[in-house]
Design a protein around this motif. Structure first.
Motif, PDB file in Angstrom:
ATOM      1  N   PHE A   2      -8.682   6.627  -2.959  1.00 10.65           N
ATOM      2  CA  PHE A   2      -7.789   6.873  -1.826  1.00 10.65           C
ATOM      3  C   PHE A   2      -8.189   6.093  -0.591  1.00 10.65           C
ATOM      4  N   PHE A   3      -9.388   6.301  -0.113  1.00  6.04           N
ATOM      5  CA  PHE A   3      -9.747   5.732   1.182  1.00  6.04           C
ATOM      6  C   PHE A   3      -9.990   4.231   1.133  1.00  6.04           C
ATOM      7  N   TYR A   4     -10.518   3.733   0.033  1.00  4.12           N
ATOM      8  CA  TYR A   4     -10.761   2.300  -0.037  1.00  4.12           C
ATOM      9  C   TYR A   4      -9.586   1.544  -0.657  1.00  4.12           C
ATOM     10  N   ILE A   5      -9.242   1.873  -1.877  1.00  3.27           N
ATOM     11  CA  ILE A   5      -8.216   1.105  -2.585  1.00  3.27           C
ATOM     12  C   ILE A   5      -6.837   1.317  -1.962  1.00  3.27           C
ATOM     13  N   PHE A   6      -6.468   2.564  -1.725  1.00  4.51           N
ATOM     14  CA  PHE A   6      -5.178   2.822  -1.080  1.00  4.51           C
ATOM     15  C   PHE A   6      -5.192   2.289   0.349  1.00  4.51           C
TER      16      PHE A   6
END
Length: 528
Positions: A290-294
């Motif tokens: 969530f926080f990195y890839i998205f």
């Protein structure tokens, strides 16, 4: 024998190591009279005072720093949105395997020796020495970079004030925080991590609104930047240039992810490690996805990789791709908000630097790799000499206040970034040797709290990838002419790491630990 086994399970909480086959009831002597007689010589261990929510929140957001909120802009400029997205996915899979492997070792055999303990126990004492000091130097020098960044962030509003003022204030503040019981540190990091999540959610939602045309400009972007420049050429033209664009994003994403393994140090002060460590390790999946890839996906939607502001260097809000997106959309309030949020991101990182540095010194000293003075704890259970020694390195930040020293400081900071990737390599090598030891010593599957799927094959593949990234990290030093400064700052960390390994091995004639003689179980008795 059953009673002995139960006692063994009860005391598997620290790093006083014994061979399972050589356990005896005397190893678990709990006689109070003996305790009184040996009170002065009793070894003091780090407390396990983190709360469940501390460990969970640190696992989810503790390591999120400026690499995502600022550094991702550099990757976007070099590779484009598709390259950025792919780079973070590839490195995210690598990191996931590293953290799951670390979590398995920590849950099965928890220890409070930071990252020197596992290599020393499962691979070679020489590797334990190099791994521990490698990790300490990374955070000791990064501390100075973070302190300097805090000053630069405040100069976003007050350019008339010297950065040294803020370096001094924040250095004293984080020493103060790290002087008290680890619960105090855990509580502060819990709220800092919560604030990070809120800031990132605001940024993601705002980027989505901008992309859909809800900004003051009412311009609908959609996937425009993906259609126009999904894969950019970097350094050279053609398909090679596009490949280098992807590779540049992979390298940059490593530096965004580095620090995530710090949860392994927190494991050393975690209550009921067999329960909480597997849970915390699995929570990193959410953080990575969530926080990195998205997060980088949203950046690729809202910001053009051709925006010239992405080439802005610095540590304040002006260098953030989120701020660039807000400015392009004519949203006037959020840039100042992001700059204020960066104080939390960087301040939390600087606070963690002293925590990690002191615990690393503590582990090194327990194994005889550093002076024993670093094992001394204050009444709050804090290795205070380690805190002070780590804090001294923060004085390097004052170099950045002087223009003539700033260049040297920049070389210092650049040279240690590879240390984080080397630590991933240390974890994976340790895990492979640990896995072989569990097989060779017939450890029952039910004794291992959890194991990541695909092991040990996943560990072998990821280890090879980390080696490739480490070796080709300085690729840009060889393209369009040899750049010796880039070469030195990129590879000096690797040279120092190898020198530490072979020097310790030659001087002390350490022996390689085999799968059959590796010590898998550890206990804490009331006498030692």
């Amino acid at each position: 024998m059953q009673e002995l086994k139960e006692k063994k399970n009860q005391y598997i909480v620290s790093d006083t190591i014994v061979n399972e086959d050589n356990l005896s009831i005397s190893d678990y002597n709990t006689n109070d009279n003996d305790n009184n007689e040996d009170k002065e010589s009793e070894e003091i261990f780090l407390g396990r005072d983190f709360k469940k929510r501390h460990v969970s929140m640190i696992a989810i957001a503790g390591a999120i720093g400026t690499g995502l909120i600022i550094g991702s802009g550099t990757a976007l400029e070099r590779g484009g949105p598709a390259s950025l997205f792919i780079g973070y996915i590839i490195t995210g899979i690598i990191l996931l395997t590293v953290l799951m492997s670390l979590g398995e070792m920590a849950a099965f055999s928890p220890m409070d020796k930071a990252f020197s303990g596992y290599p020393a126990r499962y691979v070679d004492p020489a590797l334990g020495f190099a791994a521990g000091w490698n990790y300490f130097f990374k955070y000791a020098i990064v501390l100075s970079a973070n302190l300097s960044a805090l000053g630069v962030i405040i100069q976003y509003w007050r350019k008339d004030l010297n950065v040294s003022i803020f370096i001094s204030v924040f250095l004293v503040a984080i020493i103060f925080v790290n002087w008290f019981n680890v619960k105090f540190y855990g509580e502060l990091e819990f709220w800092c991590a919560s604030a990070k999540l809120i800031v990132l959610l605001i940024c993601f939602i705002t980027c989505l609104v901008i992309t859909c045309g809800g900004s003051p400009t009412h311009e609908t972007i959609g996937f425009q930047y993906w259609h126009e420049s999904a894969f950019l050429e970097y350094l050279v033209k053609g398909s090679t240039g596009r490949f280098l664009g992807v590779w540049a994003c992979i390298i940059q994403s490593c530096f965004s992810y580095v620090g995530s393994e710090a949860i392994g140090v927190v494991f050393g002060e975690t209550p009921d490690p067999k329960t909480f460590i597997p849970k915390a390790s699995k929570q990193v999946i959410f953080r990575i996805c969530f926080f990195y890839i998205f997060g980088v996906f949203m950046i690729g939607l809202a910001v053009s990789p051709l925006n010239k502001k992405l080439s802005t260097s610095g540590s304040n809000a002006a260098a953030s791709p989120f701020v660039i997106a807000f400015q392009a959309a004519e949203i006037k309030v959020l840039p100042d908000f992001i700059n204020a949020a960066l104080l939390i991101f960087v301040g939390s990182s600087a606070n963690t630097d002293i925590y990690l540095g002191s615990r690393t010194l503590y582990g090194l000293a327990k194994d005889g790799y550093a002076p024993k003075i670093f094992t001394k704890l204050n009444r709050n259970g804090i290795p205070y000499y380690g805190c002070l020694f780590t804090a001294i390195w923060g004085a390097l930040a004052y170099m950045n206040a002087n223009e003539s020293s700033a260049v040297i400081f920049g070389y210092f900071s650049s040279s240690v970034t590879v240390f984080g990737i080397l630590n991933w390599l240390n974890i994976m090598i340790s895990y492979i040797c640990y896995y072989k030891a569990t097989v060779a010593q017939n450890v029952a599957r039910e004794e291992i709290p959890f194991r990541m799927w695909g092991q040990p094959y996943a560990a072998y593949i990821v280890t090879i990838f980390i080696m490739i990234i480490t070796f080709f990290n300085g690729y840009n030093a060889f393209i369009n002419g040899f750049k010796y400064k880039t070469f030195i700052t990129t590879y000096i960390g690797i040279a120092a790491y190898l020198i530490m390994i072979f020097s310790w091995k030659i001087i002390f004639k350490t022996k390689r630990i085999t799968a059959s003689n590796a010590i898998l179980y550890n206990v804490r008795t009331k006498n030692n």
